[in-house]
Motif scaffolding. Structure first.
Motif, PDB file in Angstrom:
ATOM      1  N   GLU A   1       0.676  28.074 -12.185  1.00  0.00           N
ATOM      2  CA  GLU A   1       1.788  28.971 -12.524  1.00  0.00           C
ATOM      3  C   GLU A   1       2.746  29.018 -11.346  1.00  0.00           C
ATOM      4  N   ALA A   2       3.971  29.405 -11.580  1.00  0.00           N
ATOM      5  CA  ALA A   2       5.049  29.318 -10.596  1.00  0.00           C
ATOM      6  C   ALA A   2       4.707  30.011  -9.277  1.00  0.00           C
ATOM      7  N   ALA A   3       4.136  31.207  -9.344  1.00  0.00           N
ATOM      8  CA  ALA A   3       3.832  31.952  -8.119  1.00  0.00           C
ATOM      9  C   ALA A   3       2.824  31.190  -7.255  1.00  0.00           C
ATOM     10  N   GLN A   4       1.793  30.652  -7.859  1.00  0.00           N
ATOM     11  CA  GLN A   4       0.805  29.901  -7.097  1.00  0.00           C
ATOM     12  C   GLN A   4       1.388  28.594  -6.574  1.00  0.00           C
ATOM     13  N   ARG A   5       2.154  27.923  -7.401  1.00  0.00           N
ATOM     14  CA  ARG A   5       2.791  26.670  -6.997  1.00  0.00           C
ATOM     15  C   ARG A   5       3.657  26.903  -5.757  1.00  0.00           C
ATOM     16  N   GLU A   6       4.389  28.019  -5.752  1.00  0.00           N
ATOM     17  CA  GLU A   6       5.229  28.371  -4.600  1.00  0.00           C
ATOM     18  C   GLU A   6       4.378  28.566  -3.346  1.00  0.00           C
ATOM     19  N   LEU A   7       3.269  29.264  -3.477  1.00  0.00           N
ATOM     20  CA  LEU A   7       2.376  29.498  -2.338  1.00  0.00           C
ATOM     21  C   LEU A   7       1.846  28.187  -1.785  1.00  0.00           C
ATOM     22  N   TRP A   8       1.317  27.328  -2.674  1.00  0.00           N
ATOM     23  CA  TRP A   8       0.740  26.054  -2.218  1.00  0.00           C
ATOM     24  C   TRP A   8       1.803  25.168  -1.570  1.00  0.00           C
ATOM     25  N   THR A   9       2.998  25.177  -2.111  1.00  0.00           N
ATOM     26  CA  THR A   9       4.087  24.374  -1.550  1.00  0.00           C
ATOM     27  C   THR A   9       4.472  24.883  -0.165  1.00  0.00           C
ATOM     28  N   ARG A  10       4.575  26.191  -0.034  1.00  0.00           N
ATOM     29  CA  ARG A  10       4.922  26.762   1.272  1.00  0.00           C
ATOM     30  C   ARG A  10       3.846  26.488   2.310  1.00  0.00           C
ATOM     31  N   MET A  11       2.599  26.582   1.903  1.00  0.00           N
ATOM     32  CA  MET A  11       1.496  26.286   2.830  1.00  0.00           C
ATOM     33  C   MET A  11       1.524  24.824   3.259  1.00  0.00           C
ATOM     34  N   ARG A  12       1.702  23.925   2.306  1.00  0.00           N
ATOM     35  CA  ARG A  12       1.764  22.496   2.624  1.00  0.00           C
ATOM     36  C   ARG A  12       2.908  22.222   3.586  1.00  0.00           C
ATOM     37  N   ASP A  13       4.084  22.801   3.294  1.00  0.00           N
ATOM     38  CA  ASP A  13       5.250  22.579   4.145  1.00  0.00           C
ATOM     39  C   ASP A  13       5.051  23.132   5.551  1.00  0.00           C
ATOM     40  N   ALA A  14       4.349  24.258   5.657  1.00  0.00           N
ATOM     41  CA  ALA A  14       4.079  24.845   6.976  1.00  0.00           C
ATOM     42  C   ALA A  14       3.189  23.919   7.803  1.00  0.00           C
ATOM     43  N   VAL A  15       2.150  23.377   7.168  1.00  0.00           N
ATOM     44  CA  VAL A  15       1.261  22.448   7.869  1.00  0.00           C
ATOM     45  C   VAL A  15       2.035  21.199   8.286  1.00  0.00           C
ATOM     46  N   LYS A  16       2.819  20.649   7.367  1.00  0.00           N
ATOM     47  CA  LYS A  16       3.629  19.463   7.683  1.00  0.00           C
ATOM     48  C   LYS A  16       4.556  19.733   8.860  1.00  0.00           C
ATOM     49  N   ASN A  17       5.214  20.890   8.845  1.00  0.00           N
ATOM     50  CA  ASN A  17       6.155  21.227   9.920  1.00  0.00           C
ATOM     51  C   ASN A  17       5.459  21.297  11.270  1.00  0.00           C
ATOM     52  N   VAL A  18       4.302  21.924  11.318  1.00  0.00           N
ATOM     53  CA  VAL A  18       3.574  22.006  12.589  1.00  0.00           C
ATOM     54  C   VAL A  18       3.211  20.609  13.074  1.00  0.00           C
ATOM     55  N   LEU A  19       2.658  19.795  12.191  1.00  0.00           N
ATOM     56  CA  LEU A  19       2.254  18.444  12.584  1.00  0.00           C
ATOM     57  C   LEU A  19       3.456  17.588  12.992  1.00  0.00           C
ATOM     58  N   ASP A  20       4.553  17.707  12.247  1.00  0.00           N
ATOM     59  CA  ASP A  20       5.724  16.867  12.513  1.00  0.00           C
ATOM     60  C   ASP A  20       6.570  17.362  13.685  1.00  0.00           C
ATOM     61  N   GLN A  21       6.390  18.599  14.080  1.00  0.00           N
ATOM     62  CA  GLN A  21       7.151  19.131  15.211  1.00  0.00           C
ATOM     63  C   GLN A  21       6.332  19.157  16.505  1.00  0.00           C
ATOM     64  N   THR A  22       5.121  18.645  16.440  1.00  0.00           N
ATOM     65  CA  THR A  22       4.259  18.612  17.623  1.00  0.00           C
ATOM     66  C   THR A  22       4.079  17.168  18.059  1.00  0.00           C
ATOM     67  N   SER A  23       4.709  16.834  19.166  1.00  0.00           N
ATOM     68  CA  SER A  23       4.609  15.473  19.686  1.00  0.00           C
ATOM     69  C   SER A  23       3.362  15.333  20.557  1.00  0.00           C
ATOM     70  N   LEU A  24       3.007  14.093  20.842  1.00  0.00           N
ATOM     71  CA  LEU A  24       1.889  13.854  21.751  1.00  0.00           C
ATOM     72  C   LEU A  24       2.193  14.455  23.123  1.00  0.00           C
ATOM     73  N   ALA A  25       3.453  14.351  23.548  1.00  0.00           N
ATOM     74  CA  ALA A  25       3.853  14.936  24.833  1.00  0.00           C
ATOM     75  C   ALA A  25       3.671  16.451  24.818  1.00  0.00           C
ATOM     76  N   ASP A  26       3.978  17.092  23.702  1.00  0.00           N
ATOM     77  CA  ASP A  26       3.780  18.544  23.583  1.00  0.00           C
ATOM     78  C   ASP A  26       2.308  18.904  23.767  1.00  0.00           C
ATOM     79  N   LEU A  27       1.431  18.147  23.140  1.00  0.00           N
ATOM     80  CA  LEU A  27      -0.002  18.430  23.227  1.00  0.00           C
ATOM     81  C   LEU A  27      -0.516  18.254  24.653  1.00  0.00           C
ATOM     82  N   ILE A  28      -0.048  17.219  25.326  1.00  0.00           N
ATOM     83  CA  ILE A  28      -0.456  16.976  26.712  1.00  0.00           C
ATOM     84  C   ILE A  28       0.084  18.087  27.613  1.00  0.00           C
TER      85      ILE A  28
END
Length: 143
Positions: free
Chosen positions: A97-124
């Protein structure tokens, strides 16, 4: 989504290579020994990283692997996606349903953003900052 040892150890390889940028190739044997990991398993992970253009192999007596780019430009997301595939938290969300779909999409996007905005240099840099903070703060015990 669960990140398996493929993603975790692949990130370990990439971080070790990033730490040694400019110092020549690093062998998987030395990474395996330093991190107490299976060299055979690391050999299985390095192929996809090489095929994706994230690492380069150097042949010869003093050969090994080097990072194929600037650690500031290679992200955790690059490594994880290469070894784990697309980032999916919930499959078949179009049937939700739309409400759940929105939640799952936002969660996926949040994880993607963290991974894509964290460089190897940042981790070091974070690792070095954490170690310095621990050394500077020390521990106080009162009796």
């Amino acid at each position: 989504m669960k990140i398996t040892t493929k993603g975790r150890y692949g990130l370990t390889i990439a971080l070790e290579l990033a730490r040694e940028v400019g110092n020549g190739p690093i062998s998987l044997r030395s990474i395996a020994k330093k991190k107490n990991l299976s060299e055979h398993y690391l050999e299985q992970l390095i192929g996809p990283l090489r095929n994706a253009g994230l690492v380069k192999s150097i042949r010869g007596a003093h050969g090994g692997y080097i990072l194929n780019g600037d650690p500031k430009q290679i992200t955790a997301g690059d490594i994880i996606r290469t070894l784990e595939g697309p980032i999916v938290l919930v499959e078949s969300i179009e049937n939700e349903e739309a409400a759940q779909r929105e939640l799952w999409t936002r969660m996926r996007d949040a994880v993607k953003n963290v991974l894509d905005q964290t460089s190897l240099a940042d981790l070091i840099a974070h690792e070095n900052t954490s170690e310095e903070t621990t050394l500077q703060e020390g521990y106080m015990f009162y009796i």
